[in-house]
Design a protein around this motif. Structure first.
Motif, PDB file in Angstrom:
ATOM      1  N   THR A 174       0.343   1.518  -1.068  1.00 48.88           N
ATOM      2  CA  THR A 174      -0.545   2.967  -0.931  1.00 48.88           C
ATOM      3  C   THR A 174      -1.651   2.933  -0.285  1.00 48.88           C
ATOM      4  OG1 THR A 174      -1.082   3.072  -3.303  1.00 48.88           O
ATOM      5  CG2 THR A 174       1.309   3.786  -2.774  1.00 48.88           C
ATOM      6  N   TYR A 175      -2.069   1.621   0.021  1.00 49.06           N
ATOM      7  CA  TYR A 175      -3.331   1.486   0.785  1.00 49.06           C
ATOM      8  C   TYR A 175      -3.249   0.755   1.910  1.00 49.06           C
ATOM      9  CZ  TYR A 175      -8.342   0.105   0.741  1.00 49.06           C
ATOM     10  OH  TYR A 175      -9.660  -0.139   1.345  1.00 49.06           O
ATOM     11  N   LEU A 176      -3.508   1.476   3.049  1.00 50.23           N
ATOM     12  CA  LEU A 176      -3.445   1.097   4.462  1.00 50.23           C
ATOM     13  C   LEU A 176      -4.012  -0.340   4.644  1.00 50.23           C
ATOM     14  CD1 LEU A 176      -1.637   1.501   6.731  1.00 50.23           C
ATOM     15  CD2 LEU A 176      -3.555   3.075   7.772  1.00 50.23           C
ATOM     16  N   PRO A 177      -5.391  -0.493   4.324  1.00 49.74           N
ATOM     17  CA  PRO A 177      -5.856  -1.839   4.711  1.00 49.74           C
ATOM     18  C   PRO A 177      -5.370  -3.017   4.088  1.00 49.74           C
ATOM     19  CG  PRO A 177      -7.686   0.045   4.028  1.00 49.74           C
ATOM     20  CD  PRO A 177      -6.308   0.355   3.622  1.00 49.74           C
ATOM     21  N   ALA A 178      -4.445  -2.694   2.799  1.00 50.84           N
ATOM     22  CA  ALA A 178      -3.860  -3.862   2.277  1.00 50.84           C
ATOM     23  C   ALA A 178      -2.652  -4.207   2.971  1.00 50.84           C
ATOM     24  CB  ALA A 178      -3.712  -3.400   0.705  1.00 50.84           C
TER      25      ALA A 178
END
Length: 461
Positions: A200-204
């Motif tokens: 749920t975290y785009l940079p990840a």
């Protein structure tokens, strides 16, 4: 409105009357009922005997195009004629599908079955390396796919479709946390918990894709391909690309489905999509073929209230309706001591109340019964109503309005005859939108408080 033409031509002989038009729609459209068949057949008999016979032309695609044709058969029913150059009906047209197809569409709007692994790779095949990117529109007139159903299930389980009477909306980080918690008990494959395959975290995303790549295929015994889910807010999409609020675009190999209602025969344009921005996106991440790198395979986008409020909405106008309801909630709490919760239903309410085709509702095909909002009021005075159905009337075309009459009656039925209050963005024609908003605000207020007085309310918008 349907028109009669000479058989095999677009030469219009006459326009059908409103009763004739409605008789054919109720007898042979996607909401056809058996008891209306005789009235529709009578119209066919009347015109099939004119001269060498006739066809019916539909205006659902708009002017300046070859219209879809309906061919009378045996003076008893009609056939949708799709041989060139005759086109198919518009997706939202009542003649695009028959009643059996409509029932199948409505059944796709039920909740996710408990204890069953969700199948998200259906239609992708075992080797999807040649699949071309594409962008498609979705609405309640089309079948809801497994990816959209999963997103709605998570949102409802996390209570992100509800704003409590306190009016407090949790920080977006807490909303994502609630989404992650809502995955408990859901399997992507036999023995594979969604909670362990969720980002749920785009940079990840790069790290998440590496983790999917390292999973052995044997861990996914049914689908045979390791995969996971990405849920993030995005600004927009184009063919093969998701456009985040910040950062680089995200490539999508296959289909990107974007929810958006359409008016009549209009097409969802780039401007329409941008007006509904931002979107909550749910994506399948996996290998397009056994030896290919992990990619984003497909995505479903649904408008949300804002980047910081993940409650789904169906249109930008619903955001406007929601803001008027927030003003009403504040006024009722401070002036009347009434608590008001705002709920966005996400699944067909007919199924929950037992009004299904196989039960008390007989064999009647219908649109998924999903009101725009529900208002749940507490500490309501005598004569007031504790439940209201709220509908945003976003379009002015006649077919949209006619269809809404039937769906609103059903909404009232499944909610115990609760009032259906319309927030109109077109009528009355001689009113400004500020005046229409005020009328809507007052209408909701009087239903909840039960007052018979009709004076100006201090503090009303």
């Amino acid at each position: 409105m349907l028109k009669m033409s000479r058989r095999g031509t677009v030469e219009v002989v006459r326009e059908l009357s409103v009763p004739e038009d409605q008789a054919l729609r109720r007898a042979f459209g996607r909401y056809a009922e058996p008891e209306d068949r005789a009235a529709g057949a009578a119209v066919i008999q009347r015109y099939q005997r004119v001269g060498a016979g006739c066809w019916f032309l539909c205006d659902c695609l708009g002017p300046e195009v070859v219209p879809p044709a309906l061919v009378p058969v045996s003076e008893a029913h009609i056939r949708r004629h799709y041989d060139p150059p005759w086109p198919r009906h518009d997706l939202e047209c009542e003649f695009h599908r028959d009643a059996a197809e409509q029932r199948a569409i409505t059944r796709s709007y039920v909740r996710l079955p408990e204890g069953k692994a969700v199948s998200l790779l259906a239609g992708l095949g075992s080797d999807d390396g040649e699949r071309a990117p594409r962008l498609k529109s979705r609405s309640y007139g089309r079948r809801r796919g497994a990816l959209a159903t999963l997103l709605m299930h998570l949102i409802e389980t996390a209570s992100l479709n509800r704003v409590a009477a306190s009016g407090v909306v949790a920080p977006v980080s807490e909303q994502y946390k609630a989404l992650r918690a809502a995955t408990a008990g859901i399997e992507l494959d036999k023995g594979v918990q969604l909670s362990r395959c969720l980002c749920t975290y785009l940079p990840a995303l790069p790290e998440f894709m590496d983790r999917i790549a390292q999973m052995p295929p044997g861990r996914f015994p049914k689908s045979g391909r390791p995969h996971g889910i990405l849920i993030v807010v995005v600004e927009d999409a184009s063919v093969g690309v998701l456009k985040p609020l910040r950062g680089d675009p995200v490539a999508v190999r296959g289909q990107i489905a974007v929810f958006g209602e359409r008016e009549g025969h209009s097409r969802q344009s780039v401007e329409d999509r941008r007006a509904r921005s931002p979107y909550l996106a749910i994506c399948v991440v996996g290998r397009p073929s056994p030896r290919s790198p992990v990619e984003v395979l497909k995505a479903y986008l649904h408008p949300c209230m804002s980047a910081g409020h993940l409650m789904p909405v169906d249109s930008n106008l619903e955001r406007h309706t929601f803001q008027v309801l927030v003003q009403l909630r504040t006024w009722l709490f401070h002036k009347k001591g009434i608590g008001l919760s705002i709920v966005k239903p996400l699944f067909d309410m007919s199924a929950r109340t037992g009004l299904t085709e196989s039960e008390s509702d007989g064999d009647t095909p219908h649109e998924p019964c999903i009101p725009d909002f529900l208002l749940e009021a507490d500490r309501v005075p005598k004569g007031g109503r504790s439940l209201l159905v709220i509908e945003t009337m976003g379009y002015a075309d006649v077919q949209y309005r006619d269809r809404k009459q039937f769906s609103h009656a059903r909404m009232g039925l499944v909610t115990g005859q609760s009032p259906v209050v319309e927030h109109d963005f077109h009528y009355p024609l001689n009113r400004s939108q500020i005046e229409r908003d005020r009328h809507f605000w007052l209408d909701c207020r009087w239903h909840i408080t039960g007052s018979t007085e009709r004076h100006r309310v201090p503090g009303a918008p």
